[in-house]
Design an enzyme around this catalytic site. Structure first.
Site, PDB file in Angstrom:
ATOM      1  N   GLU A   1      35.373  -2.437 -54.329  1.00  0.00           N
ATOM      2  CA  GLU A   1      34.557  -3.663 -54.363  1.00  0.00           C
ATOM      3  C   GLU A   1      35.139  -4.827 -53.539  1.00  0.00           C
ATOM      4  O   GLU A   1      35.405  -5.909 -54.063  1.00  0.00           O
ATOM      5  CB  GLU A   1      34.336  -4.065 -55.827  1.00  0.00           C
ATOM      6  CG  GLU A   1      33.677  -2.957 -56.630  1.00  0.00           C
ATOM      7  CD  GLU A   1      33.534  -3.242 -58.119  1.00  0.00           C
ATOM      8  OE1 GLU A   1      33.887  -4.353 -58.556  1.00  0.00           O
ATOM      9  OE2 GLU A   1      33.106  -2.339 -58.854  1.00  0.00           O
TER      10      GLU A   1
ATOM     11  N   GLU B   1      29.324   6.541 -58.772  1.00  0.00           N
ATOM     12  CA  GLU B   1      29.262   6.088 -60.176  1.00  0.00           C
ATOM     13  C   GLU B   1      27.805   6.004 -60.665  1.00  0.00           C
ATOM     14  O   GLU B   1      27.371   5.042 -61.247  1.00  0.00           O
ATOM     15  CB  GLU B   1      29.931   4.717 -60.324  1.00  0.00           C
ATOM     16  CG  GLU B   1      31.380   4.675 -59.848  1.00  0.00           C
ATOM     17  CD  GLU B   1      31.997   3.304 -59.974  1.00  0.00           C
ATOM     18  OE1 GLU B   1      31.426   2.440 -60.677  1.00  0.00           O
ATOM     19  OE2 GLU B   1      33.070   3.071 -59.384  1.00  0.00           O
TER      20      GLU B   1
HETATM   21  O1  G3I Z   1      40.977   1.939 -74.676  1.00  0.00           O
HETATM   22  C1  G3I Z   1      41.395   0.564 -74.826  1.00  0.00           C
HETATM   23  C2  G3I Z   1      41.598   0.228 -76.298  1.00  0.00           C
HETATM   24  O2  G3I Z   1      42.680   1.029 -76.799  1.00  0.00           O
HETATM   25  C3  G3I Z   1      41.927  -1.244 -76.427  1.00  0.00           C
HETATM   26  O3  G3I Z   1      42.000  -1.570 -77.797  1.00  0.00           O
HETATM   27  C4  G3I Z   1      40.831  -2.059 -75.771  1.00  0.00           C
HETATM   28  C5  G3I Z   1      41.201  -3.530 -75.840  1.00  0.00           C
HETATM   29  O4  G3I Z   1      40.724  -4.196 -74.715  1.00  0.00           O
HETATM   30  O5  G3I Z   1      40.705  -1.691 -74.368  1.00  0.00           O
HETATM   31  C6  G3I Z   1      40.343  -0.336 -74.244  1.00  0.00           C
HETATM   32  O6  G3I Z   1      40.281  -0.058 -72.871  1.00  0.00           O
HETATM   33  C7  G3I Z   1      39.072  -0.444 -72.221  1.00  0.00           C
HETATM   34  C8  G3I Z   1      38.680   0.720 -71.290  1.00  0.00           C
HETATM   35  O7  G3I Z   1      37.503   0.384 -70.535  1.00  0.00           O
HETATM   36  C9  G3I Z   1      38.453   2.012 -72.031  1.00  0.00           C
HETATM   37  O8  G3I Z   1      37.339   1.898 -72.849  1.00  0.00           O
HETATM   38  C10 G3I Z   1      39.339  -1.682 -71.380  1.00  0.00           C
HETATM   39  O9  G3I Z   1      39.597  -2.778 -72.229  1.00  0.00           O
HETATM   40  C11 G3I Z   1      38.090  -1.990 -70.545  1.00  0.00           C
HETATM   41  O10 G3I Z   1      38.370  -3.059 -69.644  1.00  0.00           O
HETATM   42  C12 G3I Z   1      37.729  -0.763 -69.694  1.00  0.00           C
HETATM   43  O11 G3I Z   1      36.498  -1.055 -69.031  1.00  0.00           O
HETATM   44  C13 G3I Z   1      36.225  -0.215 -67.892  1.00  0.00           C
HETATM   45  C14 G3I Z   1      35.955  -1.161 -66.712  1.00  0.00           C
HETATM   46  O12 G3I Z   1      35.550  -0.401 -65.552  1.00  0.00           O
HETATM   47  C15 G3I Z   1      37.198  -1.961 -66.346  1.00  0.00           C
HETATM   48  O13 G3I Z   1      38.231  -1.077 -65.995  1.00  0.00           O
HETATM   49  C16 G3I Z   1      34.983   0.617 -68.181  1.00  0.00           C
HETATM   50  O14 G3I Z   1      35.288   1.604 -69.171  1.00  0.00           O
HETATM   51  C17 G3I Z   1      34.504   1.317 -66.915  1.00  0.00           C
HETATM   52  O15 G3I Z   1      33.271   1.983 -67.137  1.00  0.00           O
HETATM   53  C18 G3I Z   1      34.327   0.297 -65.791  1.00  0.00           C
HETATM   54  O16 G3I Z   1      34.003   1.026 -64.636  1.00  0.00           O
HETATM   55  C19 G3I Z   1      33.749   0.242 -63.450  1.00  0.00           C
HETATM   56  C20 G3I Z   1      34.378   0.962 -62.264  1.00  0.00           C
HETATM   57  O17 G3I Z   1      35.767   1.114 -62.475  1.00  0.00           O
HETATM   58  C21 G3I Z   1      34.072   0.220 -60.966  1.00  0.00           C
HETATM   59  N1  G3I Z   1      32.614   0.064 -60.777  1.00  0.00           N
HETATM   60  C22 G3I Z   1      31.969  -0.625 -61.916  1.00  0.00           C
HETATM   61  C23 G3I Z   1      32.226   0.139 -63.206  1.00  0.00           C
HETATM   62  C24 G3I Z   1      31.515  -0.520 -64.375  1.00  0.00           C
HETATM   63  O18 G3I Z   1      32.054  -1.782 -64.610  1.00  0.00           O
END
Ligand code: G3I
Length: 354
Positions: free
Chosen positions: A158, A265
């Protein structure tokens, strides 16, 4: 005529001449839907996290339908770098092993993203030499850990601002330059894992033509600067009410460099108010246009078709603050693991191109 414009013209002409078997859009063939990976001539991917390993139904669905995984979270800097600056590879190692055991490829995601940096880098922001050394060291350490076991990397995720008006303003760009941080990232990744295909990955390239134009100009400039870009990832978080032809035009434009393209994605959100049947039909038509356009590309440009989740409940779009549309069903399988009409249509298009 500008190089980029000429390339776009030539690609469009080639695309139109190539033609392609048109599956009747929105009309799945009927009958049982074969597992996607069993009928696809290209890798079909899905994102995954280790906390999902315990979901046996999901793991069965993934193993049956997909031949590639993308770590949804646990290869990102925000996961890997701990507060003390150490890197934790435990989860990513398990994802690599999971894929290996199931003869799946792994697409690494993502080495550098404007969204996340870390105090270790912030502290060096005023010392470009030290910052660049740390930047290179991080990418080298991560990308070389699974050397030879990662099919492709999202090296930079991005780089273009949300609506496409400019490039991202982030710690990386402020210290190393708007293009510089990208060139450096690809250089370091290429040294760390020479066999991995190196991607630059972006969203809304179908929805926002201005963003696509900025992105294409960036790619053109980077390639002229010698950036080792080996592929283009278009995230394809799209909606089922996109005007017909808009997706095909985007695929043609993005394919104009002749580089491998990754639908990286995919999810197709409901946005019509006409009820479930209307939304599913429109979703199937949208998916059919996308996959037909993608499969009409030359074989070397069809890197993979990856979904951002398997079942609707697995989608990031079903989590706050994105779950704004009740009844949205963006992914290829229902929560019970049944294929959607779009999945039947996708399987048929893939089968026709074997
Ligand atoms: O698993 C931990 C949990 O143990 C903890 O308690 C909690 C507290 O914040 O966080 C959890 O992890 C989260 C993780 O997803 C797993 O569920 C993170 O906070 C959260 O930020 C993370 O979000 C991901 C996001 O990217 C940021 O990395 C989403 O799952 C994921 O679908 C999203 O994917 C992005 C691509 O990388 C780039 N393109 C857009 C896409 C959607 O936003």
């Amino acid at each position: 005529m500008q190089t980029l414009d000429r390339r776009l013209f030539l690609t469009s002409a080639a695309f139109l001449m190539a033609g392609c078997d048109q599956v009747a859009r929105g009309k799945p063939p009927g009958g049982p839907v074969p597992p996607l990976r069993s009928v696809s001539p290209i890798p079909v991917g899905c994102c995954l996290r280790t906390d999902q390993f315990a979901d046996k139904a999901l793991i069965r669905l993934l193993s049956r339908n997909f031949s590639q995984i993308t770590p949804e979270w646990e290869m990102k800097m925000s996961y890997l770098i701990r507060p003390n600056g150490q890197l934790r590879f435990d989860a990513a190692d398990r994802l690599i092993a999971f894929a290996h055991d199931r003869k799946m490829a792994v697409h690494g995601h993502a080495l550098i993203w404007y969204k996340y940096d870390a105090p270790q880098f912030q502290r060096l922001a005023k010392d470009r030499t030290a910052f660049l050394a740390a930047y290179r060291a991080y990418i080298t350490q991560v990308a070389s850990r699974w050397k030879g076991r990662i099919r492709g990397w999202d090296v930079v995720n991005e780089p273009v601002e949300n609506m496409g008006g400019s490039l991202r303003d982030c710690l990386w760009s402020r210290v190393l330059g708007e293009d510089g941080y990208i060139v450096e990232a690809f250089e370091a990744a290429s040294r760390a894992d020479p066999k991995a295909l190196l991607f630059i990955n972006e969203y809304s390239l179908e929805k926002i033509p201005a963003k696509r134009k900025t992105f294409l100009q960036l790619i053109e400039r980077l390639l002229k600067k010698g950036a080792k870009i080996g592929g283009i990832g278009t995230q394809t978080h799209i909606r089922n009410d996109m005007p017909r032809g808009q997706i095909s035009a985007a695929i043609r434009d993005l394919a104009s460099f002749g580089l491998p393209l990754h639908i990286s994605e995919l999810d197709i959100s409901f946005r019509l108010r006409g009820g479930l049947a209307t939304n599913l039909d429109a979703q199937t038509e949208t998916a059919s246009e996308l996959v037909e356009a993608f499969m009409a590309l030359p074989e070397k440009q069809r890197y993979a078709l990856s979904f951002w989740g398997a079942r609707d409940k697995d989608s990031w779009l079903m989590q706050p603050p994105f779950n704004d549309f009740p009844g949205n069903q963006p992914l290829p399988f229902t929560n019970d693991g049944n294929p959607k009409p779009m999945t039947a249509a996708i399987a048929e298009i893939l089968r026709q191109h074997r």
